[in-house]
Scaffold this motif. Structure first.
Motif, mmCIF file in Angstrom:
data_model
loop_
_atom_site.group_PDB
_atom_site.id
_atom_site.type_symbol
_atom_site.label_atom_id
_atom_site.label_comp_id
_atom_site.label_asym_id
_atom_site.label_seq_id
_atom_site.Cartn_x
_atom_site.Cartn_y
_atom_site.Cartn_z
ATOM 1 N N TYR A 277 0.944 -1.717 -0.069
ATOM 2 C CA TYR A 277 0.027 -0.302 -0.283
ATOM 3 C C TYR A 277 0.665 0.931 0.400
ATOM 4 O O TYR A 277 0.219 2.533 -0.360
ATOM 5 N N TYR A 278 2.138 1.448 0.569
ATOM 6 C CA TYR A 278 3.093 2.353 -0.224
ATOM 7 C C TYR A 278 3.579 2.529 -1.159
ATOM 8 O O TYR A 278 3.668 3.368 -1.502
ATOM 9 N N ILE A 279 3.420 1.569 -2.104
ATOM 10 C CA ILE A 279 3.845 1.615 -3.033
ATOM 11 C C ILE A 279 3.588 2.684 -4.153
ATOM 12 O O ILE A 279 4.456 3.320 -4.801
ATOM 13 N N PRO A 280 1.796 2.715 -3.872
ATOM 14 C CA PRO A 280 1.460 4.504 -4.861
ATOM 15 C C PRO A 280 1.687 5.398 -4.663
ATOM 16 O O PRO A 280 2.448 6.660 -4.795
ATOM 17 N N SER A 281 2.852 5.827 -3.150
ATOM 18 C CA SER A 281 3.030 7.139 -2.385
ATOM 19 C C SER A 281 4.183 7.270 -3.472
ATOM 20 O O SER A 281 5.011 7.914 -3.494
ATOM 21 N N ILE A 282 5.508 6.089 -3.699
ATOM 22 C CA ILE A 282 6.724 6.162 -4.477
ATOM 23 C C ILE A 282 6.261 6.000 -6.256
ATOM 24 O O ILE A 282 7.044 7.770 -6.456
ATOM 25 N N ILE A 283 5.694 5.174 -6.572
ATOM 26 C CA ILE A 283 5.789 5.657 -8.143
ATOM 27 C C ILE A 283 3.932 6.970 -8.058
ATOM 28 O O ILE A 283 3.858 7.077 -9.350
ATOM 29 N N GLY A 284 3.052 7.127 -7.641
ATOM 30 C CA GLY A 284 2.365 8.115 -8.003
ATOM 31 C C GLY A 284 2.536 9.039 -8.684
ATOM 32 O O GLY A 284 1.462 9.567 -9.861
ATOM 33 N N GLY A 285 3.979 9.658 -8.338
ATOM 34 C CA GLY A 285 3.524 11.223 -8.693
ATOM 35 C C GLY A 285 4.708 11.113 -9.711
ATOM 36 O O GLY A 285 4.710 12.310 -10.798
ATOM 37 N N SER A 286 4.736 10.192 -10.428
ATOM 38 C CA SER A 286 5.400 9.712 -11.748
ATOM 39 C C SER A 286 4.914 9.899 -13.344
ATOM 40 O O SER A 286 3.821 10.143 -12.847
ATOM 41 N N VAL A 287 5.117 10.069 -14.470
ATOM 42 C CA VAL A 287 5.025 10.486 -15.690
ATOM 43 C C VAL A 287 4.030 8.788 -16.084
ATOM 44 O O VAL A 287 3.280 9.263 -16.745
ATOM 45 N N ALA A 288 4.193 7.568 -15.687
ATOM 46 C CA ALA A 288 3.929 6.526 -16.324
ATOM 47 C C ALA A 288 2.778 6.571 -15.694
ATOM 48 O O ALA A 288 1.255 6.128 -16.107
ATOM 49 N N ILE A 289 2.481 6.840 -14.478
ATOM 50 C CA ILE A 289 1.023 6.749 -13.358
ATOM 51 C C ILE A 289 0.202 7.802 -14.324
ATOM 52 O O ILE A 289 -1.080 7.723 -14.367
ATOM 53 N N ALA A 290 0.298 8.472 -14.724
ATOM 54 C CA ALA A 290 -0.107 10.016 -14.512
ATOM 55 C C ALA A 290 -0.845 9.336 -16.220
ATOM 56 O O ALA A 290 -1.942 9.285 -16.897
ATOM 57 N N VAL A 291 0.183 8.418 -16.760
ATOM 58 C CA VAL A 291 -0.098 8.166 -18.406
ATOM 59 C C VAL A 291 -1.405 7.144 -18.388
ATOM 60 O O VAL A 291 -2.179 7.157 -18.491
ATOM 61 N N VAL A 292 -1.253 5.819 -17.257
ATOM 62 C CA VAL A 292 -1.754 5.230 -17.168
ATOM 63 C C VAL A 292 -3.060 5.953 -16.248
ATOM 64 O O VAL A 292 -4.831 4.911 -16.845
ATOM 65 N N TRP A 293 -3.365 6.855 -15.681
ATOM 66 C CA TRP A 293 -4.550 7.120 -15.185
ATOM 67 C C TRP A 293 -5.246 7.853 -15.978
ATOM 68 O O TRP A 293 -6.477 7.726 -16.294
#
Length: 322
Positions: free
Chosen positions: A134-150
């Motif tokens: 559950y902590y992983i989203p805080s690490i990768i959530g601000g990345s470009v890849a997650i924004a594209v996926v979202w």
């Protein structure tokens, strides 16, 4: 009869005592240790002055100029600030959107973080593994890849609409609709609750177990225990998380820039995104610098308000009450 040393010594010649010699050696040693300390932290000091303090002072100067990155800055005094505060509707829109975002996303994120922290504080098996997950989203959530996926998830033909269609519900144009675009970004930020969750979990583990045992003996149920013990004992941690998440909420940029580009109809025009547009798209660096300093003042005022009100609701055990 031979004269003593005191009688034969020339009074004009100063001979330091042994204590004075030791004091000088001690001061010399301390001075060397100080120099070594400064030498060790010199990379940080150099970075601070060149990469932090220098740009801060430069932006303060530029905020009083008309500067386009290509020509010499032209001093205009307070014109940038006056124009922002009196005749810039997009400034008002960006500030409004950002305030709405912060005041909705921050409480939701803290609620989810606290709920999961309490769940993981039960001491069951594999809680460490799930805490990490559950902590992983805080690490990768601000990345470009997650924004594209979202953006793909909430697109017209994205997975969210596919799920709604499979349930017999009509899908929405989540990103293209001014009424729902901001909600997409709020959900993304709330999903990144891992950091405050870890801090809440640490705070929960510091609460003395004797308090819960006493409450159980008195017949208190779980709701009463949470309200009377857990929440008051966690208020310093809540206060810290509230400050950090509020400040972080004002600086959101990557998600809005990649997912909505501030649209539709400026419904997701966050303050940092508007500042970026002024600086690097319209080349109004002086104007953008003024926007940055106004944001600093706004964050400082909100932080001061939170600090001033904390005496009413933050409980410190060492003080014996609120």
């Amino acid at each position: 009869m031979a004269k003593s040393h005191e009688e034969t010594a020339d009074p004009s010649i100063y001979v330091p005592s042994q204590d004075e010699d030791m004091l000088k050696k001690q001061k010399k040693k301390e001075w060397k240790e100080t120099l070594v300390g400064y030498a060790i932290i010199s990379p940080w000091l150099l970075g601070f002055f060149l990469l932090i303090l220098g740009p801060i002072l430069a932006s303060l100067y530029l905020s009083f100029t008309d500067y386009d990155l290509l020509s010499t800055p032209n001093w205009v005094g307070f014109d940038n600030y006056i124009n922002i505060l009196t005749s810039d509707p997009r400034f008002v829109q960006s500030l409004t959107v950002t305030l709405i975002f912060v005041f909705i996303s921050t409480p939701l994120k803290l609620i989810f973080a606290l709920g999961l922290a309490m769940l993981f504080n039960t001491g069951r098996k594999a809680t460490g593994f799930f805490t990490t997950i559950y902590y992983i989203p805080s690490i990768i959530g601000g990345s470009v890849a997650i924004a594209v996926v979202w953006r793909q998830l909430f697109g017209r033909n994205g997975a969210i609409n596919d799920i709604l269609n499979s349930l017999g519900l009509s899908g929405l144009n989540w990103i293209g609709n001014p009424d729902t675009a901001l909600s997409v970004l709020i959900i993304l930020i709330v999903w990144q609750f891992g950091s405050p969750m870890i801090i809440f979990l640490a705070g929960l583990r510091q609460i003395p177990g004797e308090l819960y045992e006493a409450a159980s003996v008195d017949g208190a149920n779980k709701v009463q225990t949470f309200i009377k013990i857990t929440l008051p004992m966690l208020t310093p941690v809540i206060f810290f998380n509230l400050i950090m998440q509020t400040i972080g909420g004002f600086m959101i940029f990557t998600q809005a820039y990649l997912i909505t580009q501030g649209g539709p109809m400026d419904s997701t025009l966050f303050y940092a995104l508007y500042l970026y547009e002024m600086a690097f798209e319209y080349l109004r660096m002086g104007y953008a610098s003024a926007l940055a300093w106004i944001l600093l003042v706004i964050i400082a005022l909100i932080t001061i308000i939170i600090f001033k009100t904390s005496s009413k609701w933050v409980f410190y055990e060492s003080e014996g009450g609120r």
